[in-house]
Structure formats: C-alpha cells, structure tokens
Design a protein around this motif. Structure first.
Motif, PDB file in Angstrom:
ATOM      1  N   GLU A  98     -76.322  23.410  89.620  1.00 33.32           N
ATOM      2  CA  GLU A  98     -76.793  22.755  88.396  1.00 33.32           C
ATOM      3  C   GLU A  98     -75.712  22.759  87.326  1.00 33.32           C
ATOM      4  O   GLU A  98     -75.521  21.767  86.613  1.00 33.32           O
ATOM      5  CB  GLU A  98     -78.062  23.436  87.894  1.00 33.32           C
ATOM      6  CG  GLU A  98     -79.280  23.184  88.773  1.00 33.32           C
ATOM      7  CD  GLU A  98     -80.460  24.085  88.432  1.00 33.32           C
ATOM      8  OE1 GLU A  98     -81.576  23.766  88.876  1.00 33.32           O
ATOM      9  OE2 GLU A  98     -80.260  25.116  87.749  1.00 33.32           O
ATOM     10  N   CYS A 101     -73.242  20.088  88.076  1.00 34.88           N
ATOM     11  CA  CYS A 101     -73.791  18.744  87.865  1.00 34.88           C
ATOM     12  C   CYS A 101     -73.758  18.301  86.400  1.00 34.88           C
ATOM     13  O   CYS A 101     -73.800  17.089  86.122  1.00 34.88           O
ATOM     14  CB  CYS A 101     -75.247  18.686  88.334  1.00 34.88           C
ATOM     15  SG  CYS A 101     -75.491  18.609  90.122  1.00 34.88           S
ATOM     16  N   ALA A 114     -75.277  13.165  91.752  1.00 35.30           N
ATOM     17  CA  ALA A 114     -74.564  14.279  91.131  1.00 35.30           C
ATOM     18  C   ALA A 114     -74.630  15.520  92.009  1.00 35.30           C
ATOM     19  O   ALA A 114     -73.629  16.227  92.183  1.00 35.30           O
ATOM     20  CB  ALA A 114     -75.142  14.568  89.750  1.00 35.30           C
ATOM     21  N   THR A 115     -75.798  15.790  92.575  1.00 35.81           N
ATOM     22  CA  THR A 115     -75.973  16.977  93.415  1.00 35.81           C
ATOM     23  C   THR A 115     -75.125  16.885  94.676  1.00 35.81           C
ATOM     24  O   THR A 115     -74.502  17.876  95.097  1.00 35.81           O
ATOM     25  CB  THR A 115     -77.449  17.166  93.779  1.00 35.81           C
ATOM     26  OG1 THR A 115     -78.223  17.284  92.577  1.00 35.81           O
ATOM     27  CG2 THR A 115     -77.652  18.409  94.623  1.00 35.81           C
ATOM     28  N   ALA A 118     -71.597  17.570  93.660  1.00 37.37           N
ATOM     29  CA  ALA A 118     -71.450  18.982  93.321  1.00 37.37           C
ATOM     30  C   ALA A 118     -71.359  19.845  94.573  1.00 37.37           C
ATOM     31  O   ALA A 118     -70.525  20.763  94.653  1.00 37.37           O
ATOM     32  CB  ALA A 118     -72.615  19.441  92.449  1.00 37.37           C
ATOM     33  N   ARG A 150     -66.956  22.291  88.342  1.00 38.13           N
ATOM     34  CA  ARG A 150     -67.543  21.554  87.205  1.00 38.13           C
ATOM     35  C   ARG A 150     -66.480  20.689  86.524  1.00 38.13           C
ATOM     36  O   ARG A 150     -66.732  19.538  86.163  1.00 38.13           O
ATOM     37  CB  ARG A 150     -68.151  22.529  86.214  1.00 38.13           C
ATOM     38  CG  ARG A 150     -68.803  21.872  84.999  1.00 38.13           C
ATOM     39  CD  ARG A 150     -69.334  22.914  84.035  1.00 38.13           C
ATOM     40  NE  ARG A 150     -68.268  23.820  83.586  1.00 38.13           N
ATOM     41  CZ  ARG A 150     -68.479  24.919  82.885  1.00 38.13           C
ATOM     42  NH1 ARG A 150     -69.711  25.284  82.554  1.00 38.13           N
ATOM     43  NH2 ARG A 150     -67.465  25.675  82.506  1.00 38.13           N
ATOM     44  N   MET A 153     -65.911  17.455  88.355  1.00 45.19           N
ATOM     45  CA  MET A 153     -67.113  16.700  88.689  1.00 45.19           C
ATOM     46  C   MET A 153     -66.974  15.194  88.476  1.00 45.19           C
ATOM     47  O   MET A 153     -67.371  14.395  89.323  1.00 45.19           O
ATOM     48  CB  MET A 153     -68.297  17.244  87.870  1.00 45.19           C
ATOM     49  CG  MET A 153     -69.622  16.640  88.252  1.00 45.19           C
ATOM     50  SD  MET A 153     -70.077  17.076  89.943  1.00 45.19           S
ATOM     51  CE  MET A 153     -71.476  16.001  90.197  1.00 45.19           C
TER      52      MET A 153
END
Length: 217
Positions: A98, A101, A114-115, A118, A150, A153
C-alpha cells in the motif's frame, strides 16, 4: 537530462549555494558529497523541486521547473521525481504494498494497476514476501527497499536520495548501494545521491563535491 544553472540560495544572511551549475545524464548514478552544512541537502531539495532557488534555473530535459506554478510543480514532482530519505517515511498504518502504491494513486492510477506495478517492484527488491506487512514488522533494510520501490512507482526521470543508507548497518548499506546500480542497469534509472558514505560515493559514476556552497568535480 537534469541541468542546473547558476543556482543561488540564501537563508537570511547565510548564503548556502553560490552559482552552482551541473548537468546529470540519463542513467547516471551521481553522488553529492561534502562537509556537513556545505549545502548538499539544499541542492538536492532544489533539484527535487521541494524548495526553490533564489536565482538560477533547473531543467528536466526541456522543462524548466523553476517556472512552474505550485500545482504544476506538485504534479511534475509526483510523476517524474522519486525520493528516498534516510528516514524511510513509510506510513505506519499501511502495508508495504500500500505504501508503494501511494504515488500512483495520487497520480490517478487505478488500484488494480497500481498494485500490480507495486508487486513487480517489491519482487525486484526481493521483499515481495513482506508485501502485506506494515512498516513496524519490517527490518530497517526491508523498509528502505520498500521506500526505493515507492520512489520508482511512477517510473520517474530521476530518483533523488538523501543519506539513503545513513540508518543502515554496513551489510544492509552495501546491499542498498548495489541495488541502486542494479536498478540503473535494469531500468536505465538516474540516481542523484547525497551521502557521507565514502563507499557509495566512490561507486558512483561521478562525484560532485559541495564546499562553501560551491561545487567541484
């Protein structure tokens, strides 16, 4: 790819940066070194658009970020610049995946996409098995790898790191340093790293030294 021209920055009577100019190419790993108080972090913050210079300009390819308004600057920062800090700055209430993301969700990327991105990054960082754990359950090295994921990302033009291994023991610090070069080799990722770690500084393609607000190479 990143060009800084005649950057000056003062805080009151303290002149921190004096006509700093530099150029960093795509795929370079560049270290910024110098004594404490020399202006290294201030320079990194200006390059990362977290602070504005009093005079001078910062270019990312053909975009002069010095001329962007605050909302435009925030969007550019989110989409094109990744950050890694000495303190990992992971949000404690969210899991590792999380946390990774978050930049994509701010950009407006759908959660599923996004997941997936990630998890790909966490897998490359070799911490995908810890994706569902919150930061308190991760080691310092694992937290920093999540922070690097992150930063990557949104596929940034550059990742700017401020003392990224400062809180790590020598083994985890070396692993993190090697990770930066693996990312450069795999993704042609650009890194600009402020560090007091001589091993990391020497590994870099180039070393920029800041002394008394001025830069040398």
């Amino acid at each position: 790819m990143i060009t800084a021209i005649n950057i000056n920055k003062s805080y009151g009577a303290l002149h921190v940066l004096r006509d700093v100019s530099l150029s960093i190419g795509q795929g370079e790993v560049v270290s910024i070194v110098g004594p404490s108080g020399a202006g290294k972090t201030t320079l990194l913050q200006i390059l990362g658009t977290l602070d504005r210079a009093d005079s001078g300009s910062v270019m990312y390819d053909d975009v002069d970020v010095s001329n962007l308004k605050e909302r435009e600057l925030a969007r550019f920062r989110n989409e094109h610049i990744g950050f890694v800090f000495q303190a990992h700055h992971l949000l404690p209430e969210f899991t590792a995946v999380e946390n990774v993301c978050i930049p994509a969700l701010i950009k407006g990327t759908p959660m599923k996409e996004a997941t997936e991105r990630a998890m790909e990054l966490l897998s490359f960082m070799k911490v995908d098995g810890r994706a569902g754990h919150k930061p308190a359950a991760l080691s310092g090295g694992e937290q920093q790898r999540v922070a690097v994921a992150r930063a990557l990302m949104n596929r940034p033009l550059a990742v700017l790191a401020d003392e990224p291994s400062g809180n790590l023991d020598s083994v985890h610090a070396r692993e993190l340093h090697e990770l930066f070069f693996s990312l450069r080799d795999r993704f042609n990722q650009t890194f600009v790293i402020v560090t007091h770690n001589e091993e990391l500084a020497t590994m870099a393609d180039r070393k920029i030294t800041i002394i008394d607000g001025k830069n040398t190479e």
